[in-house]
Design a protein around this motif. Structure first.
Motif, PDB file in Angstrom:
ATOM      1  N   PHE A 280      36.126  38.020  30.992  1.00 20.66           N
ATOM      2  CA  PHE A 280      37.333  38.472  31.686  1.00 20.66           C
ATOM      3  C   PHE A 280      38.595  38.154  30.892  1.00 20.66           C
ATOM      4  O   PHE A 280      39.579  38.894  30.978  1.00 20.66           O
ATOM      5  CB  PHE A 280      37.392  37.867  33.091  1.00 20.66           C
ATOM      6  CG  PHE A 280      36.432  38.518  34.042  1.00 20.66           C
ATOM      7  CD1 PHE A 280      36.678  39.781  34.559  1.00 20.66           C
ATOM      8  CD2 PHE A 280      35.254  37.886  34.402  1.00 20.66           C
ATOM      9  CE1 PHE A 280      35.792  40.400  35.411  1.00 20.66           C
ATOM     10  CE2 PHE A 280      34.351  38.495  35.262  1.00 20.66           C
ATOM     11  CZ  PHE A 280      34.623  39.751  35.766  1.00 20.66           C
TER      12      PHE A 280
ATOM     13  N   ARG B  88      41.236  41.036  29.895  1.00 26.20           N
ATOM     14  CA  ARG B  88      42.641  40.935  30.294  1.00 26.20           C
ATOM     15  C   ARG B  88      43.577  41.027  29.099  1.00 26.20           C
ATOM     16  O   ARG B  88      44.711  41.512  29.218  1.00 26.20           O
ATOM     17  CB  ARG B  88      42.864  39.606  31.037  1.00 26.20           C
ATOM     18  CG  ARG B  88      44.272  39.424  31.567  1.00 26.20           C
ATOM     19  CD  ARG B  88      44.396  38.139  32.357  1.00 26.20           C
ATOM     20  NE  ARG B  88      43.582  38.180  33.545  1.00 26.20           N
ATOM     21  CZ  ARG B  88      43.885  38.842  34.654  1.00 26.20           C
ATOM     22  NH1 ARG B  88      44.999  39.543  34.707  1.00 26.20           N
ATOM     23  NH2 ARG B  88      43.086  38.818  35.696  1.00 26.20           N
TER      24      ARG B  88
ATOM     25  N   VAL C  95      31.648  42.662  29.871  1.00 30.68           N
ATOM     26  CA  VAL C  95      31.560  42.334  31.302  1.00 30.68           C
ATOM     27  C   VAL C  95      30.349  43.021  31.932  1.00 30.68           C
ATOM     28  O   VAL C  95      29.578  42.407  32.674  1.00 30.68           O
ATOM     29  CB  VAL C  95      32.849  42.753  32.041  1.00 30.68           C
ATOM     30  CG1 VAL C  95      32.679  42.596  33.557  1.00 30.68           C
ATOM     31  CG2 VAL C  95      34.036  41.919  31.562  1.00 30.68           C
TER      32      VAL C  95
ATOM     33  N   ALA D 189      32.552  39.684  40.212  1.00 34.35           N
ATOM     34  CA  ALA D 189      33.140  40.679  39.313  1.00 34.35           C
ATOM     35  C   ALA D 189      34.034  41.647  40.076  1.00 34.35           C
ATOM     36  O   ALA D 189      35.133  41.983  39.622  1.00 34.35           O
ATOM     37  CB  ALA D 189      32.031  41.447  38.592  1.00 34.35           C
TER      38      ALA D 189
ATOM     39  N   ARG E 172      37.381  39.991  40.853  1.00 37.21           N
ATOM     40  CA  ARG E 172      38.212  39.832  39.659  1.00 37.21           C
ATOM     41  C   ARG E 172      38.781  41.164  39.191  1.00 37.21           C
ATOM     42  O   ARG E 172      39.954  41.270  38.810  1.00 37.21           O
ATOM     43  CB  ARG E 172      37.384  39.207  38.522  1.00 37.21           C
ATOM     44  CG  ARG E 172      37.100  37.733  38.654  1.00 37.21           C
ATOM     45  CD  ARG E 172      38.347  36.878  38.539  1.00 37.21           C
ATOM     46  NE  ARG E 172      39.025  37.035  37.261  1.00 37.21           N
ATOM     47  CZ  ARG E 172      38.807  36.262  36.195  1.00 37.21           C
ATOM     48  NH1 ARG E 172      37.903  35.297  36.251  1.00 37.21           N
ATOM     49  NH2 ARG E 172      39.489  36.442  35.085  1.00 37.21           N
TER      50      ARG E 172
ATOM     51  N   PHE F 285      41.034  46.654  33.151  1.00 37.17           N
ATOM     52  CA  PHE F 285      40.344  46.388  34.412  1.00 37.17           C
ATOM     53  C   PHE F 285      39.985  47.688  35.132  1.00 37.17           C
ATOM     54  O   PHE F 285      38.955  47.766  35.808  1.00 37.17           O
ATOM     55  CB  PHE F 285      41.200  45.478  35.297  1.00 37.17           C
ATOM     56  CG  PHE F 285      41.043  44.019  34.970  1.00 37.17           C
ATOM     57  CD1 PHE F 285      40.349  43.176  35.813  1.00 37.17           C
ATOM     58  CD2 PHE F 285      41.572  43.484  33.802  1.00 37.17           C
ATOM     59  CE1 PHE F 285      40.186  41.838  35.520  1.00 37.17           C
ATOM     60  CE2 PHE F 285      41.419  42.148  33.489  1.00 37.17           C
ATOM     61  CZ  PHE F 285      40.723  41.318  34.339  1.00 37.17           C
TER      62      PHE F 285
END
Length: 202
Positions: free
Chosen positions: A26, A30, A45, A59, A62, A78
């Motif tokens: 993550f 990001r 991911v 997940a 997030r 994302f």
């Protein structure tokens, strides 16, 4: 409390070996700054999800929260990852809606900052866009999602055009009463003005 941006700036320091892959995945997502890095980070991911190194519920939370980040690059990463996660998993729309309600919708209406409220509104729009692109929206929820999109568009004028484009792409082909509802709800004069403004900026 650590904000989304503070979290983004700190490289993960895991306390156990099991946590490290999750934190790394993550963190890289990001902080990805270009399409290549975003795709690689999203793939990391998704691979961790496939190997059960990351749990789907964690997940989902997030990824949904990441769509409300102030940074454009973070939101892009994302969004890509959430859309692919929804396409590849058995996650239902009801689960996504529940997380978005808790993480984005309630916060956006109670935020003390206009900029934070705007971030959470954009996050709600991106969640719905991801759901639509992943094709997991049940027929019986379509009217409710249209209503939420229209609610978001009325909260910030600059969100009207992206909402309109989503409606045209995913709902207008349905026709019938749903189309009439859309036409009655959209302020075409404002839309034309926003479109002209966008054209001038480009």
């Amino acid at each position: 409390m650590v904000t989304l941006e503070e979290e983004a700036s700190v490289e993960p320091q895991a306390t156990t070996k099991n946590k490290r892959p999750t934190l790394d995945a993550f963190w890289h997502l990001r902080n990805a700054k270009n399409d290549k890095n975003r795709l690689e980070a999203a793939g990391r991911v998704l691979s961790s999800l496939a190997s059960s190194a990351i749990q789907p519920d964690y997940a989902l939370g997030r990824l949904v929260r990441g769509l409300a980040a102030a940074d454009h690059n973070t939101r892009q990463g994302f969004f890509i990852c959430l859309t692919e996660f929804l396409r590849q998993s058995d996650t239902k729309y009801a689960e996504v809606a529940k997380v978005a309600e808790a993480s984005l919708k309630a916060v956006s209406t109670n935020s003390g900052s206009k900029s934070e409220e705007a971030d959470f509104l954009l996050g709600r729009l991106l969640v719905l866009s991801s759901v639509l692109r992943a094709g997991i929206l049940p027929v019986e929820e379509r009217s409710a999602v249209v209503s939420e999109l229209l609610e978001v568009s009325k909260a910030r004028r600059y969100l009207l055009l992206p909402v309109y484009r989503l409606l045209v792409e995913h709902f207008v082909p349905e026709g019938g009463q749903l189309l009439l509802t859309l036409l009655d709800s959209i302020d075409l004069a404002k839309l034309d003005m926003e479109d002209r403004k966008s054209t001038r900026l480009n």
